[in-house]
Design a protein around this motif. Structure first.
Motif, PDB file in Angstrom:
ATOM      1  N   VAL A 149       0.795  -1.258   0.087  1.00 18.16           N
ATOM      2  CA  VAL A 149      -0.076  -0.018  -0.101  1.00 18.16           C
ATOM      3  C   VAL A 149       0.922   1.254   0.138  1.00 18.16           C
ATOM      4  CG1 VAL A 149      -1.514   1.294   1.294  1.00 18.16           C
ATOM      5  CG2 VAL A 149      -1.897  -1.226   0.975  1.00 18.16           C
ATOM      6  N   THR A 150       1.983   1.231   0.808  1.00 18.93           N
ATOM      7  CA  THR A 150       2.757   2.381   0.902  1.00 18.93           C
ATOM      8  C   THR A 150       3.495   2.640  -0.400  1.00 18.93           C
ATOM      9  OG1 THR A 150       3.141   2.024   3.217  1.00 18.93           O
ATOM     10  CG2 THR A 150       4.587   3.549   2.123  1.00 18.93           C
ATOM     11  N   LEU A 151       4.087   1.687  -1.002  1.00 23.21           N
ATOM     12  CA  LEU A 151       4.793   2.015  -2.308  1.00 23.21           C
ATOM     13  C   LEU A 151       3.727   2.217  -3.218  1.00 23.21           C
ATOM     14  CD1 LEU A 151       7.159  -1.217  -2.852  1.00 23.21           C
ATOM     15  CD2 LEU A 151       7.805   1.093  -2.582  1.00 23.21           C
ATOM     16  N   ALA A 152       2.544   1.522  -3.277  1.00 22.17           N
ATOM     17  CA  ALA A 152       1.711   2.159  -4.530  1.00 22.17           C
ATOM     18  C   ALA A 152       1.144   3.543  -4.354  1.00 22.17           C
ATOM     19  CB  ALA A 152       0.371   1.183  -4.293  1.00 22.17           C
ATOM     20  N   ALA A 162      11.109  10.459  -3.663  1.00 21.43           N
ATOM     21  CA  ALA A 162      12.261  10.306  -2.663  1.00 21.43           C
ATOM     22  C   ALA A 162      12.189   9.525  -1.561  1.00 21.43           C
ATOM     23  CB  ALA A 162      12.307  11.981  -1.939  1.00 21.43           C
ATOM     24  N   GLU A 163      10.758   9.018  -1.208  1.00 21.32           N
ATOM     25  CA  GLU A 163      10.490   8.228  -0.399  1.00 21.32           C
ATOM     26  C   GLU A 163      10.624   6.656  -0.834  1.00 21.32           C
ATOM     27  OE1 GLU A 163      10.244   8.822   3.129  1.00 21.32           O
ATOM     28  OE2 GLU A 163      10.918  10.767   2.426  1.00 21.32           O
ATOM     29  N   VAL A 164      10.657   6.469  -2.072  1.00 18.39           N
ATOM     30  CA  VAL A 164      10.387   5.130  -2.483  1.00 18.39           C
ATOM     31  C   VAL A 164      11.495   4.330  -2.236  1.00 18.39           C
ATOM     32  CG1 VAL A 164      10.513   3.873  -4.997  1.00 18.39           C
ATOM     33  CG2 VAL A 164       9.069   5.778  -4.713  1.00 18.39           C
ATOM     34  N   GLY A 165      12.782   4.636  -2.182  1.00 20.09           N
ATOM     35  CA  GLY A 165      14.009   3.894  -1.803  1.00 20.09           C
ATOM     36  C   GLY A 165      13.725   3.185  -0.418  1.00 20.09           C
ATOM     37  N   ALA A 166      13.505   3.994   0.663  1.00 22.53           N
ATOM     38  CA  ALA A 166      13.428   3.663   1.973  1.00 22.53           C
ATOM     39  C   ALA A 166      12.379   2.686   2.015  1.00 22.53           C
ATOM     40  CB  ALA A 166      13.163   4.773   2.810  1.00 22.53           C
ATOM     41  N   HIS A 167      11.451   2.859   1.418  1.00 21.36           N
ATOM     42  CA  HIS A 167      10.055   1.957   1.621  1.00 21.36           C
ATOM     43  C   HIS A 167      10.327   0.723   0.666  1.00 21.36           C
ATOM     44  CE1 HIS A 167       7.277   3.640   4.403  1.00 21.36           C
ATOM     45  NE2 HIS A 167       7.689   4.734   3.935  1.00 21.36           N
ATOM     46  N   VAL A 199      11.592   3.359 -10.771  1.00 15.87           N
ATOM     47  CA  VAL A 199      12.642   2.528 -11.180  1.00 15.87           C
ATOM     48  C   VAL A 199      14.038   2.866 -10.669  1.00 15.87           C
ATOM     49  CG1 VAL A 199      13.850   1.560 -13.202  1.00 15.87           C
ATOM     50  CG2 VAL A 199      11.175   1.666 -12.983  1.00 15.87           C
ATOM     51  N   THR A 200      14.130   4.197 -11.150  1.00 16.48           N
ATOM     52  CA  THR A 200      15.735   4.677 -10.528  1.00 16.48           C
ATOM     53  C   THR A 200      15.932   4.513  -9.061  1.00 16.48           C
ATOM     54  OG1 THR A 200      15.709   6.261 -12.374  1.00 16.48           O
ATOM     55  CG2 THR A 200      17.236   6.551 -10.774  1.00 16.48           C
ATOM     56  N   GLU A 201      14.938   4.842  -8.323  1.00 15.77           N
ATOM     57  CA  GLU A 201      15.100   4.674  -6.899  1.00 15.77           C
ATOM     58  C   GLU A 201      15.123   3.182  -6.126  1.00 15.77           C
ATOM     59  OE1 GLU A 201      15.669   7.348  -4.965  1.00 15.77           O
ATOM     60  OE2 GLU A 201      15.739   8.346  -6.906  1.00 15.77           O
ATOM     61  N   VAL A 202      14.156   2.300  -6.874  1.00 12.25           N
ATOM     62  CA  VAL A 202      14.213   0.910  -6.656  1.00 12.25           C
ATOM     63  C   VAL A 202      15.555   0.267  -6.932  1.00 12.25           C
ATOM     64  CG1 VAL A 202      13.110  -1.205  -7.161  1.00 12.25           C
ATOM     65  CG2 VAL A 202      11.925   0.749  -6.804  1.00 12.25           C
ATOM     66  N   GLN A 203      16.135   0.787  -8.074  1.00 14.44           N
ATOM     67  CA  GLN A 203      17.495   0.086  -8.575  1.00 14.44           C
ATOM     68  C   GLN A 203      18.420   0.498  -7.602  1.00 14.44           C
ATOM     69  OE1 GLN A 203      19.141   1.635 -12.249  1.00 14.44           O
ATOM     70  NE2 GLN A 203      19.797  -0.369 -12.900  1.00 14.44           N
ATOM     71  N   GLY A 233      -4.289   7.547   5.372  1.00 13.17           N
ATOM     72  CA  GLY A 233      -4.601   8.711   5.841  1.00 13.17           C
ATOM     73  C   GLY A 233      -3.330   9.172   6.168  1.00 13.17           C
ATOM     74  N   PHE A 234      -2.179   8.838   6.514  1.00 19.73           N
ATOM     75  CA  PHE A 234      -0.708   9.137   6.514  1.00 19.73           C
ATOM     76  C   PHE A 234      -0.225   9.499   5.454  1.00 19.73           C
ATOM     77  CE2 PHE A 234      -2.039   7.266  10.530  1.00 19.73           C
ATOM     78  CZ  PHE A 234      -1.550   8.044  11.487  1.00 19.73           C
ATOM     79  N   TYR A 235      -0.244   8.673   4.123  1.00 22.57           N
ATOM     80  CA  TYR A 235       0.464   8.506   3.213  1.00 22.57           C
ATOM     81  C   TYR A 235       0.122   9.406   1.865  1.00 22.57           C
ATOM     82  CZ  TYR A 235       3.733   5.562   5.165  1.00 22.57           C
ATOM     83  OH  TYR A 235       4.617   4.889   6.350  1.00 22.57           O
ATOM     84  N   ALA A 236      -1.433   9.431   1.765  1.00 20.95           N
ATOM     85  CA  ALA A 236      -2.012  10.276   0.936  1.00 20.95           C
ATOM     86  C   ALA A 236      -2.793  11.587   1.527  1.00 20.95           C
ATOM     87  CB  ALA A 236      -2.983   9.274   0.098  1.00 20.95           C
ATOM     88  N   GLY A 237      -2.817  11.671   2.787  1.00 19.90           N
ATOM     89  CA  GLY A 237      -3.567  12.645   3.360  1.00 19.90           C
ATOM     90  C   GLY A 237      -4.926  12.320   3.882  1.00 19.90           C
ATOM     91  N   TRP A 238      -5.207  12.940   4.953  1.00 18.59           N
ATOM     92  CA  TRP A 238      -6.656  13.011   5.562  1.00 18.59           C
ATOM     93  C   TRP A 238      -7.858  13.127   4.750  1.00 18.59           C
ATOM     94  CZ3 TRP A 238      -3.931  10.873   8.863  1.00 18.59           C
ATOM     95  CH2 TRP A 238      -4.441  10.050   9.978  1.00 18.59           C
ATOM     96  N   PRO A 239      -7.884  14.179   3.854  1.00 15.45           N
ATOM     97  CA  PRO A 239      -8.697  14.895   2.710  1.00 15.45           C
ATOM     98  C   PRO A 239      -9.098  13.625   1.856  1.00 15.45           C
ATOM     99  CG  PRO A 239      -7.347  16.410   3.184  1.00 15.45           C
ATOM    100  CD  PRO A 239      -6.741  15.256   3.611  1.00 15.45           C
TER     101      PRO A 239
END
Length: 404
Positions: A66-69, A78-83, A117-121, A230-236
């Motif tokens: 869910v987070t990666l998606a 910028a957050e893709v690599g860590a996750h 792709v760049t971050e995952v690689q 709610g945390f990764y896409a926002g509450w609205p």
């Protein structure tokens, strides 16, 4: 005495330093977050990772998907690599991560996918993960009847305006991508509904949420996905998806406007016997506000005994009242009993109907029906179940749409 006091003070300082170092090691939020936005650091470690990620309602592997998606779909590269690293640790395979990117190229655009792709690689290089080979598993077989209905809907509703888009949807998106075995049908649906919520497209949710639950995703898992997003896409955006998903949940559970339980006082008839539900035993209930505009009463609900799949009810609309936009998996028949009403399929004209008229709505055609602006209308609605579902509710018909 002074030596003892000094030793005690030194011991206390050492204990404090060790505790502080331990705290820093267990933090997920970088130190810079605490220096710039300490509240964000506290919520990150105390709530997001200390509470939400620890909840059992969604397994860590699913939370990583869910987070990666969400990150890929919204371009938060910028957050893709860590996750990605966290996803590998929670059991998501390199093949599956690659397929998440591939799938989301269709649902959020090629630029987002290529950036990911760049971050995952980088993570793969750090971990010594070599080139990813496609899955050798057999392609996924989709339900033939459901696919035929979906394909027909795309052809009739999209084809006249954008024939190439309709062709690519049927031939490539569902004819190829959705059949790839690199992700299970459940996981593919999970990342699809995640992306739709994250990019603010809740109107696409009913089809995909039903598809997800048909593939094994539970109602509780869908609800927890909303909380996580709610945390990764926002509450609205999480809140905007709530009423749409509630309608999906209601339609699957059965509501007064969809599927009825036996009327009070009525019992199941023995096999081979007639069953009569007396008018006095058939309650009249308000049409659920989520699915209707104006004053609506539903009565005479019926659901045929097994093996029958037929459901229906008499629906009475006050002037100006109408249904929300909706579809039926196997179509619907309306018999106009009294008054004067209006019915419209998406893209077509508003048609007037009067007593004695019979209206047939084909499977999966988006439409609405109700009373005219100045006169009430009653109709008998009859429809059939497909996999336990008789209707998919969507957004309400606006006054502008109703009166145009």
């Amino acid at each position: 005495m002074k030596s003892f006091a000094a030793s005690l003070a030194l011991s206390a300082l050492t204990t404090t330093a060790v505790a502080a170092e331990e705290t820093r090691r267990t933090r997920v939020a970088p130190e810079a977050v605490y220096q710039v936005a300490p509240g964000l650091g506290q919520f990150t470690d105390g709530v997001l990772f200390g509470e939400v990620w620890a909840r059992d309602a969604l397994k860590p592997r699913d939370r990583s998907l869910v987070t990666l998606a969400a990150l890929i779909a919204t371009g938060k590269t910028a957050e893709v690599g860590a996750h990605t690293a966290r996803a590998l640790d929670t059991g998501v395979t390199p093949v599956e991560i690659g397929e998440v990117i591939t799938h989301l190229a269709f649902y959020s655009g090629w630029p987002n996918a290529l950036s990911a792709v760049t971050e995952v690689q980088r993570v793969y290089v750090d971990r010594g993960i070599g080139p990813v080979d496609p899955s050798a598993a057999a392609r996924i077989e989709l339900d033939a009847a459901a696919e035929a209905a979906r394909s027909a809907t795309v052809t009739t509703t999209v084809g006249p305006t954008a024939p190439e888009l309709a062709d690519l949807t049927n031939r490539v998106l569902f004819g190829d991508l959705w059949r790839r075995s690199e992700l299970t049908a459940r996981d593919r649906s999970l990342i699809t509904i995640t992306a739709l919520i994250a990019i603010g497209q809740p109107e696409q949710l009913p089809f995909h949420a039903n598809r997800a639950m048909d593939s094994g995703l539970t109602r509780d898992e869908v609800a927890e996905t909303l909380a996580h997003l709610g945390f990764y896409a926002g509450w609205p955006r999480a809140f905007s998806a709530v009423p749409v998903l509630q309608r999906v949940f209601d339609s699957r559970a059965g509501t007064p406007a969809q599927a009825a339980a036996p009327a009070p006082g009525a019992s199941a008839a023995p096999a081979g016997e007639l069953k009569i539900v007396r008018a006095k035993d058939a309650p009249s209930v308000p049409g659920p506000d989520a699915y209707f505009t104006g004053s609506v009463r539903v009565s005479g609900n019926f659901k045929g005994d097994t093996p029958s799949r037929v459901n229906g009810a008499t629906v009475n609309f006050a002037p100006g009242a109408r249904t929300a936009w909706h579809t039926h998996p196997l179509g619907q028949t309306l018999f106009i009993i009294s008054g004067r009403g209006w019915v419209q399929k998406e893209g077509g004209p508003v048609e007037e109907v009067v007593p004695g008229d019979l209206v047939w709505i084909p499977p999966n055609v988006r439409h609405w029906h109700g009373a005219s602006a100045e006169q009430a209308m009653s109709h008998l609605a009859v429809h059939e179940e497909l996999d336990g579902k008789v209707v998919t509710w969507m957004e309400k018909v606006t006054d502008a749409e109703y009166l145009k």
